[in-house]
Design an enzyme around this catalytic site. Structure first.
Site, short mmCIF file in Angstrom:
data_model
loop_
_atom_site.label_atom_id
_atom_site.label_comp_id
_atom_site.label_asym_id
_atom_site.label_seq_id
_atom_site.Cartn_x
_atom_site.Cartn_y
_atom_site.Cartn_z
N ASN A 167 33.84 34.76 14.11
CA ASN A 167 35.14 34.95 14.77
C ASN A 167 35.46 33.70 15.60
OD1 ASN A 167 37.22 35.68 16.47
ND2 ASN A 167 36.38 37.67 17.01
N HIS A 190 43.43 38.45 11.43
CA HIS A 190 42.44 37.87 12.34
C HIS A 190 41.05 38.31 11.89
CE1 HIS A 190 40.04 36.85 15.70
NE2 HIS A 190 39.95 38.07 16.18
N CYS A 194 42.73 36.00 20.71
CA CYS A 194 42.66 36.00 19.23
C CYS A 194 44.04 36.18 18.58
CB CYS A 194 41.70 37.07 18.74
SG CYS A 194 40.05 36.88 19.41
N1 ACO Z 1 21.21 42.48 16.82
C1 ACO Z 1 20.46 43.59 16.78
N2 ACO Z 1 20.76 44.68 17.50
C2 ACO Z 1 21.84 44.64 18.29
C3 ACO Z 1 22.66 43.49 18.37
C4 ACO Z 1 22.30 42.38 17.60
N3 ACO Z 1 23.03 41.23 17.59
N4 ACO Z 1 23.68 43.75 19.23
C5 ACO Z 1 23.51 45.00 19.66
N5 ACO Z 1 22.39 45.55 19.10
C6 ACO Z 1 21.84 46.88 19.29
C7 ACO Z 1 22.17 47.45 20.66
O1 ACO Z 1 21.24 47.02 21.62
C8 ACO Z 1 22.09 48.92 20.38
O2 ACO Z 1 20.74 49.29 20.36
P1 ACO Z 1 20.27 50.73 20.94
O3 ACO Z 1 20.99 51.74 20.10
O4 ACO Z 1 18.81 50.68 20.75
O5 ACO Z 1 20.74 50.73 22.36
C9 ACO Z 1 22.63 49.04 18.97
O6 ACO Z 1 22.49 47.76 18.37
C10 ACO Z 1 24.09 49.44 18.92
O7 ACO Z 1 24.82 48.62 19.86
P2 ACO Z 1 26.36 48.73 20.02
O8 ACO Z 1 26.85 47.67 20.97
O9 ACO Z 1 26.72 50.15 20.29
O10 ACO Z 1 26.80 48.29 18.57
P3 ACO Z 1 27.98 48.81 17.70
O11 ACO Z 1 27.46 49.74 16.69
O12 ACO Z 1 29.16 49.20 18.53
O13 ACO Z 1 28.35 47.46 16.96
C11 ACO Z 1 30.03 45.76 17.06
C12 ACO Z 1 28.78 46.33 17.71
C13 ACO Z 1 29.66 45.26 15.69
C14 ACO Z 1 30.55 44.60 17.90
C15 ACO Z 1 31.07 46.89 16.98
O14 ACO Z 1 31.30 47.48 18.22
C16 ACO Z 1 32.34 46.45 16.42
O15 ACO Z 1 32.47 46.31 15.23
N6 ACO Z 1 33.34 46.22 17.31
C17 ACO Z 1 34.60 45.69 16.95
C18 ACO Z 1 34.95 44.61 17.89
C19 ACO Z 1 34.65 43.26 17.39
O16 ACO Z 1 34.22 43.03 16.29
N7 ACO Z 1 34.96 42.31 18.25
C20 ACO Z 1 34.90 40.96 17.89
C21 ACO Z 1 35.50 40.13 18.92
S1 ACO Z 1 36.93 40.72 19.65
C22 ACO Z 1 38.29 40.16 18.88
O17 ACO Z 1 38.23 39.29 18.08
C23 ACO Z 1 39.58 40.75 19.21
#
Ligand code: ACO
Length: 323
Positions: free
Chosen positions: A280, A250, A111
Protein backbone atom coordinates in the site's frame (compact mmCIF):
# COMPACT_ATOMS: atom_id res chain seq x y z
CA UNK A 1 -14.14 22.30 -21.06
CA UNK A 2 -12.83 18.91 -19.96
CA UNK A 3 -9.67 17.84 -18.18
CA UNK A 4 -7.91 15.18 -20.22
CA UNK A 5 -5.11 12.94 -18.95
CA UNK A 6 -2.43 13.14 -21.66
CA UNK A 7 0.47 11.35 -19.98
CA UNK A 8 1.31 9.18 -16.98
CA UNK A 9 4.42 8.10 -15.11
CA UNK A 10 5.35 6.20 -11.98
CA UNK A 11 8.38 5.40 -9.91
CA UNK A 12 9.30 3.25 -6.93
CA UNK A 13 12.64 2.98 -5.16
CA UNK A 14 14.75 0.10 -6.55
CA UNK A 15 15.12 -1.71 -3.21
CA UNK A 16 12.53 -4.50 -2.91
CA UNK A 17 11.65 -5.99 0.48
CA UNK A 18 9.77 -9.30 0.32
CA UNK A 19 7.52 -10.78 2.99
CA UNK A 20 10.26 -13.33 3.66
CA UNK A 21 12.75 -10.49 4.20
CA UNK A 22 10.38 -9.05 6.83
CA UNK A 23 9.97 -12.48 8.46
CA UNK A 24 13.71 -12.48 9.08
CA UNK A 25 13.51 -9.35 11.24
CA UNK A 26 10.06 -9.63 12.88
CA UNK A 27 7.53 -12.23 13.98
CA UNK A 28 5.52 -12.54 10.77
CA UNK A 29 5.31 -14.81 7.73
CA UNK A 30 4.78 -14.64 4.00
CA UNK A 31 1.68 -16.79 4.47
CA UNK A 32 0.09 -14.39 7.04
CA UNK A 33 0.72 -11.27 4.97
CA UNK A 34 -0.21 -12.76 1.59
CA UNK A 35 -3.45 -14.44 2.65
CA UNK A 36 -4.75 -11.40 4.56
CA UNK A 37 -3.64 -8.64 2.22
CA UNK A 38 -2.40 -9.96 -1.15
CA UNK A 39 0.98 -8.27 -0.60
CA UNK A 40 4.11 -10.21 -1.59
CA UNK A 41 6.70 -7.44 -1.64
CA UNK A 42 7.06 -3.67 -1.38
CA UNK A 43 9.62 -1.07 -2.48
CA UNK A 44 11.34 0.79 0.34
CA UNK A 45 13.44 3.91 0.02
CA UNK A 46 16.78 3.66 1.79
CA UNK A 47 17.57 7.34 1.64
CA UNK A 48 15.97 9.89 -0.67
CA UNK A 49 12.25 10.17 -0.19
CA UNK A 50 9.09 11.84 -1.37
CA UNK A 51 10.49 14.64 -3.54
CA UNK A 52 12.86 12.28 -5.34
CA UNK A 53 10.16 9.71 -6.14
CA UNK A 54 7.65 12.40 -7.14
CA UNK A 55 10.12 14.11 -9.47
CA UNK A 56 11.08 10.82 -11.14
CA UNK A 57 7.40 9.92 -11.72
CA UNK A 58 6.71 13.45 -12.99
CA UNK A 59 9.59 13.33 -15.50
CA UNK A 60 8.21 10.09 -16.95
CA UNK A 61 4.68 11.52 -17.14
CA UNK A 62 5.95 14.64 -18.93
CA UNK A 63 7.88 12.47 -21.39
CA UNK A 64 4.79 10.35 -22.02
CA UNK A 65 2.72 13.50 -22.61
CA UNK A 66 5.37 15.21 -24.74
CA UNK A 67 5.16 18.27 -22.49
CA UNK A 68 8.11 20.45 -21.44
CA UNK A 69 8.43 21.56 -17.79
CA UNK A 70 8.04 25.23 -18.72
CA UNK A 71 4.65 24.45 -20.27
CA UNK A 72 3.18 23.35 -16.92
CA UNK A 73 0.84 25.92 -15.37
CA UNK A 74 0.05 24.14 -12.12
CA UNK A 75 1.38 21.25 -10.02
CA UNK A 76 -0.73 19.62 -7.31
CA UNK A 77 0.94 16.93 -5.22
CA UNK A 78 -1.11 14.61 -3.02
CA UNK A 79 0.98 13.45 -0.09
CA UNK A 80 0.97 13.10 3.67
CA UNK A 81 4.69 12.40 3.84
CA UNK A 82 6.35 15.42 2.23
CA UNK A 83 10.06 15.48 3.02
CA UNK A 84 9.64 18.81 4.81
CA UNK A 85 6.85 20.68 6.64
CA UNK A 86 7.68 23.35 4.10
CA UNK A 87 8.37 23.89 1.27
CA UNK A 88 5.66 21.67 -0.18
CA UNK A 89 6.50 18.57 -2.20
CA UNK A 90 4.92 20.26 -5.24
CA UNK A 91 7.23 23.28 -4.95
CA UNK A 92 10.25 21.01 -4.54
CA UNK A 93 9.28 19.03 -7.65
CA UNK A 94 8.73 22.32 -9.49
CA UNK A 95 12.30 23.28 -8.61
CA UNK A 96 13.77 19.97 -9.79
CA UNK A 97 11.82 20.03 -13.06
CA UNK A 98 12.54 23.70 -13.67
CA UNK A 99 8.82 24.34 -14.17
CA UNK A 100 9.24 28.07 -13.74
CA UNK A 101 5.82 29.06 -15.06
CA UNK A 102 3.82 26.84 -12.70
CA UNK A 103 2.23 27.30 -9.29
CA UNK A 104 2.61 24.33 -6.97
CA UNK A 105 1.01 23.16 -3.74
CA UNK A 106 0.12 19.98 -1.85
CA UNK A 107 -3.20 18.49 -0.81
CA UNK A 108 -3.61 16.15 2.14
CA UNK A 109 -6.20 13.39 1.93
CA UNK A 110 -4.03 10.34 2.71
CA UNK A 111 -4.85 7.34 0.50
CA UNK A 112 -7.65 9.31 -1.24
CA UNK A 113 -5.15 12.05 -2.05
CA UNK A 114 -4.71 11.48 -5.77
CA UNK A 115 -8.50 11.49 -6.28
CA UNK A 116 -8.81 14.73 -4.29
CA UNK A 117 -5.91 16.32 -6.19
CA UNK A 118 -7.24 15.35 -9.62
CA UNK A 119 -10.76 16.49 -8.67
CA UNK A 120 -9.33 19.83 -7.48
CA UNK A 121 -7.28 20.16 -10.67
CA UNK A 122 -10.40 19.47 -12.75
CA UNK A 123 -12.31 22.22 -10.94
CA UNK A 124 -9.50 24.71 -11.60
CA UNK A 125 -9.14 23.68 -15.23
CA UNK A 126 -12.86 24.21 -15.79
CA UNK A 127 -12.50 27.86 -14.72
CA UNK A 128 -10.16 28.36 -17.66
CA UNK A 129 -7.37 29.57 -15.38
CA UNK A 130 -4.91 26.84 -16.35
CA UNK A 131 -4.24 24.84 -19.47
CA UNK A 132 -1.64 22.22 -18.55
CA UNK A 133 -1.30 20.61 -15.12
CA UNK A 134 0.68 17.96 -13.31
CA UNK A 135 -1.00 15.87 -10.62
CA UNK A 136 1.20 13.70 -8.41
CA UNK A 137 0.34 11.06 -5.82
CA UNK A 138 3.36 10.20 -3.69
CA UNK A 139 4.09 8.72 -0.28
CA UNK A 140 7.12 7.58 1.66
CA UNK A 141 5.25 5.68 4.36
CA UNK A 142 8.24 3.56 5.34
CA UNK A 143 9.47 6.56 7.34
CA UNK A 144 6.25 6.85 9.39
CA UNK A 145 5.43 3.22 10.11
CA UNK A 146 6.35 1.78 13.46
CA UNK A 147 8.70 -1.04 12.43
CA UNK A 148 8.04 -2.74 15.78
CA UNK A 149 4.27 -2.95 15.07
CA UNK A 150 3.85 -5.96 12.78
CA UNK A 151 0.11 -5.32 12.39
CA UNK A 152 0.75 -2.15 10.37
CA UNK A 153 4.35 -2.07 9.10
CA UNK A 154 3.96 -5.07 6.76
CA UNK A 155 1.19 -3.31 4.82
CA UNK A 156 2.96 -0.30 3.36
CA UNK A 157 5.52 0.61 0.71
CA UNK A 158 6.98 3.70 -0.98
CA UNK A 159 6.21 5.04 -4.45
CA UNK A 160 4.93 7.81 -6.69
CA UNK A 161 2.65 8.20 -9.68
CA UNK A 162 1.90 11.23 -11.82
CA UNK A 163 -0.48 12.36 -14.54
CA UNK A 164 -0.16 15.30 -16.93
CA UNK A 165 -3.54 16.84 -17.71
CA UNK A 166 -4.71 19.37 -20.26
CA UNK A 167 -7.85 21.47 -20.49
CA UNK A 168 -9.59 20.61 -23.77
CA UNK A 169 -12.44 22.63 -25.20
CA UNK A 170 -14.07 19.99 -27.34
CA UNK A 171 -14.49 16.21 -27.48
CA UNK A 172 -16.07 13.64 -25.22
CA UNK A 173 -13.02 12.40 -23.43
CA UNK A 174 -11.65 13.55 -20.10
CA UNK A 175 -12.86 13.66 -16.53
CA UNK A 176 -16.62 13.34 -16.81
CA UNK A 177 -17.55 13.73 -13.15
CA UNK A 178 -16.29 13.23 -9.63
CA UNK A 179 -17.34 12.73 -6.02
CA UNK A 180 -15.26 13.27 -2.91
CA UNK A 181 -16.24 12.99 0.75
CA UNK A 182 -14.90 12.98 4.28
CA UNK A 183 -16.07 12.11 7.78
CA UNK A 184 -13.85 13.62 10.45
CA UNK A 185 -15.99 12.01 13.16
CA UNK A 186 -14.17 8.77 12.33
CA UNK A 187 -10.72 10.36 12.21
CA UNK A 188 -9.33 8.20 15.03
CA UNK A 189 -9.73 4.98 13.00
CA UNK A 190 -6.58 5.69 10.97
CA UNK A 191 -3.99 8.19 12.17
CA UNK A 192 -0.38 9.25 12.01
CA UNK A 193 0.21 11.83 14.73
CA UNK A 194 2.49 14.78 14.08
CA UNK A 195 6.02 14.33 15.36
CA UNK A 196 6.49 16.62 18.37
CA UNK A 197 9.81 18.40 18.49
CA UNK A 198 9.77 19.21 22.20
CA UNK A 199 8.59 22.41 23.84
CA UNK A 200 10.63 24.84 25.90
CA UNK A 201 7.68 26.02 28.05
CA UNK A 202 5.95 22.71 28.81
CA UNK A 203 9.09 20.56 28.87
CA UNK A 204 7.50 18.16 26.34
CA UNK A 205 10.10 15.74 24.99
CA UNK A 206 10.47 15.06 21.24
CA UNK A 207 8.31 12.11 20.20
CA UNK A 208 7.90 10.35 16.86
CA UNK A 209 4.38 9.82 15.52
CA UNK A 210 3.55 6.58 13.77
CA UNK A 211 0.69 5.11 11.76
CA UNK A 212 -2.01 3.60 13.96
CA UNK A 213 -4.98 1.78 12.50
CA UNK A 214 -8.12 -0.04 13.56
CA UNK A 215 -7.83 -2.47 10.65
CA UNK A 216 -11.28 -3.99 10.83
CA UNK A 217 -12.96 -0.56 11.05
CA UNK A 218 -11.05 0.55 7.94
CA UNK A 219 -12.18 -2.63 6.20
CA UNK A 220 -15.87 -2.05 7.06
CA UNK A 221 -15.70 1.62 6.06
CA UNK A 222 -14.05 0.89 2.71
CA UNK A 223 -16.36 -1.91 1.59
CA UNK A 224 -19.45 0.19 2.39
CA UNK A 225 -18.39 3.67 1.33
CA UNK A 226 -16.57 2.94 -1.94
CA UNK A 227 -19.45 1.03 -3.62
CA UNK A 228 -21.92 3.73 -2.47
CA UNK A 229 -19.69 6.44 -3.89
CA UNK A 230 -19.11 4.63 -7.20
CA UNK A 231 -22.83 3.91 -7.63
CA UNK A 232 -23.77 7.51 -6.95
CA UNK A 233 -21.06 8.74 -9.36
CA UNK A 234 -22.25 6.47 -12.17
CA UNK A 235 -25.88 7.39 -11.55
CA UNK A 236 -25.09 11.09 -11.88
CA UNK A 237 -23.28 10.37 -15.17
CA UNK A 238 -26.12 8.15 -16.40
CA UNK A 239 -23.52 5.42 -16.89
CA UNK A 240 -23.96 1.72 -16.22
CA UNK A 241 -21.22 -0.32 -14.52
CA UNK A 242 -21.25 -2.47 -17.67
CA UNK A 243 -19.90 0.51 -19.64
CA UNK A 244 -16.91 0.82 -17.29
CA UNK A 245 -13.81 -1.06 -18.44
CA UNK A 246 -11.81 -0.84 -15.21
CA UNK A 247 -12.42 0.17 -11.62
CA UNK A 248 -8.98 1.44 -10.62
CA UNK A 249 -9.10 1.09 -6.85
CA UNK A 250 -6.80 2.21 -4.08
CA UNK A 251 -4.54 -0.76 -3.37
CA UNK A 252 -4.91 -1.20 0.38
CA UNK A 253 -5.82 -4.84 0.60
CA UNK A 254 -6.81 -7.55 -1.91
CA UNK A 255 -9.75 -8.65 0.26
CA UNK A 256 -11.16 -5.11 0.38
CA UNK A 257 -11.09 -4.98 -3.44
CA UNK A 258 -12.79 -8.39 -3.63
CA UNK A 259 -15.55 -7.28 -1.25
CA UNK A 260 -16.07 -4.07 -3.26
CA UNK A 261 -16.31 -6.14 -6.47
CA UNK A 262 -18.89 -8.36 -4.84
CA UNK A 263 -21.00 -5.44 -3.64
CA UNK A 264 -20.88 -3.83 -7.07
CA UNK A 265 -21.66 -7.22 -8.64
CA UNK A 266 -18.63 -7.06 -10.94
CA UNK A 267 -15.88 -9.57 -11.63
CA UNK A 268 -12.34 -9.06 -10.31
CA UNK A 269 -11.31 -8.96 -14.01
CA UNK A 270 -12.52 -5.35 -13.94
CA UNK A 271 -10.36 -4.48 -10.94
CA UNK A 272 -6.67 -4.41 -11.90
CA UNK A 273 -4.37 -5.14 -8.98
CA UNK A 274 -0.68 -4.56 -8.25
CA UNK A 275 -0.69 -4.66 -4.44
CA UNK A 276 1.29 -7.91 -4.64
CA UNK A 277 4.31 -5.95 -5.95
CA UNK A 278 4.02 -2.56 -4.22
CA UNK A 279 2.05 -3.02 -0.99
CA UNK A 280 0.00 0.00 0.00
CA UNK A 281 1.75 3.17 -1.22
CA UNK A 282 -1.11 5.38 0.02
CA UNK A 283 -1.58 8.42 -2.26
CA UNK A 284 0.51 6.72 -4.97
CA UNK A 285 -1.42 3.47 -5.50
CA UNK A 286 -3.97 4.81 -7.99
CA UNK A 287 -1.59 6.76 -10.27
CA UNK A 288 0.95 3.89 -10.25
CA UNK A 289 -1.80 1.48 -11.33
CA UNK A 290 -3.11 3.95 -13.92
CA UNK A 291 0.39 4.31 -15.34
CA UNK A 292 0.89 0.54 -15.53
CA UNK A 293 -2.38 0.12 -17.45
CA UNK A 294 -1.46 2.98 -19.76
CA UNK A 295 2.01 1.60 -20.48
CA UNK A 296 0.65 -1.91 -21.01
CA UNK A 297 -1.60 -0.46 -23.74
CA UNK A 298 -4.73 -1.51 -21.87
CA UNK A 299 -6.41 1.90 -22.09
CA UNK A 300 -7.87 2.90 -25.45
CA UNK A 301 -9.55 6.07 -26.63
CA UNK A 302 -13.18 5.95 -25.53
CA UNK A 303 -12.65 3.49 -22.65
CA UNK A 304 -14.42 4.54 -19.49
CA UNK A 305 -12.64 3.92 -16.20
CA UNK A 306 -13.50 4.79 -12.62
CA UNK A 307 -10.72 5.77 -10.21
CA UNK A 308 -11.73 5.30 -6.57
CA UNK A 309 -9.90 5.77 -3.29
CA UNK A 310 -10.46 5.74 0.47
CA UNK A 311 -8.28 6.54 3.41
CA UNK A 312 -7.53 8.45 6.57
CA UNK A 313 -9.75 11.37 7.44
CA UNK A 314 -11.79 9.34 6.87
CA UNK A 315 -11.89 10.30 3.20
CA UNK A 316 -13.16 8.74 -0.01
CA UNK A 317 -13.75 9.68 -3.62
CA UNK A 318 -14.29 8.49 -7.17
CA UNK A 319 -13.80 9.94 -10.66
CA UNK A 320 -15.28 8.81 -13.96
CA UNK A 321 -12.78 9.23 -16.80
CA UNK A 322 -13.22 8.68 -20.50
CA UNK A 323 -9.77 7.85 -21.89
N1 ACO B 1 2.14 -11.31 11.07
C1 ACO B 1 1.67 -12.30 11.83
N2 ACO B 1 0.67 -12.12 12.71
C2 ACO B 1 0.14 -10.89 12.81
C3 ACO B 1 0.60 -9.81 12.04
C4 ACO B 1 1.65 -10.05 11.14
N3 ACO B 1 2.16 -9.09 10.34
N4 ACO B 1 -0.13 -8.71 12.35
C5 ACO B 1 -1.01 -9.09 13.29
N5 ACO B 1 -0.85 -10.42 13.58
C6 ACO B 1 -1.60 -11.23 14.52
C7 ACO B 1 -2.14 -10.41 15.68
O1 ACO B 1 -1.18 -10.28 16.69
C8 ACO B 1 -3.30 -11.26 16.10
O2 ACO B 1 -2.83 -12.34 16.85
P1 ACO B 1 -3.68 -12.91 18.11
O3 ACO B 1 -4.98 -13.36 17.52
O4 ACO B 1 -2.80 -13.99 18.61
O5 ACO B 1 -3.84 -11.73 19.01
C9 ACO B 1 -3.83 -11.80 14.79
O6 ACO B 1 -2.76 -11.72 13.85
C10 ACO B 1 -5.01 -11.03 14.23
O7 ACO B 1 -4.69 -9.61 14.31
P2 ACO B 1 -5.65 -8.53 13.77
O8 ACO B 1 -5.01 -7.17 13.87
O9 ACO B 1 -7.00 -8.71 14.40
O10 ACO B 1 -5.67 -8.92 12.25
P3 ACO B 1 -6.85 -8.88 11.23
O11 ACO B 1 -7.38 -10.23 11.05
O12 ACO B 1 -7.78 -7.74 11.50
O13 ACO B 1 -6.03 -8.51 9.93
C11 ACO B 1 -5.62 -6.60 8.55
C12 ACO B 1 -5.30 -7.29 9.87
C13 ACO B 1 -5.10 -7.47 7.43
C14 ACO B 1 -4.91 -5.25 8.51
C15 ACO B 1 -7.15 -6.43 8.46
O14 ACO B 1 -7.65 -5.76 9.58
C16 ACO B 1 -7.56 -5.72 7.26
O15 ACO B 1 -7.62 -6.30 6.20
N6 ACO B 1 -7.89 -4.41 7.42
C17 ACO B 1 -8.22 -3.56 6.34
C18 ACO B 1 -7.47 -2.29 6.48
C19 ACO B 1 -6.24 -2.23 5.68
O16 ACO B 1 -5.90 -3.10 4.91
N7 ACO B 1 -5.58 -1.11 5.82
C20 ACO B 1 -4.48 -0.79 5.02
C21 ACO B 1 -4.07 0.59 5.22
S1 ACO B 1 -5.32 1.75 5.38
C22 ACO B 1 -5.71 2.43 3.92
O17 ACO B 1 -5.04 2.27 2.96
C23 ACO B 1 -6.92 3.26 3.83
Amino acid sequence: MKTVIIGTGSFAPPRVVTNDDLAEVMDTSDEWIRTRTGIEQRHISDGPGTTWMAAEAAKLALKDAGVEPEDIDIIIAATTTADNCFPSAACEVQGILGAGNAVGYDVSAACSGFIFALHTMDGLMRTGAYETGLVIGVDNLSKVVDWSDRSTCVLFGDGAGAAVVRACEDGDRGLLCGRIGSDGRKASVLTCQARTMGNLLTGTKPEPGYIAMEGQEVFKFAVKKVPECVESLLKSADTDMGEVKYLILHQANYRICESIAKRLKISMDKIPMNIDRYGNTSGATIPILLDELNRQGKLHRGDRVVLAGFGAGLTWGALLVEW
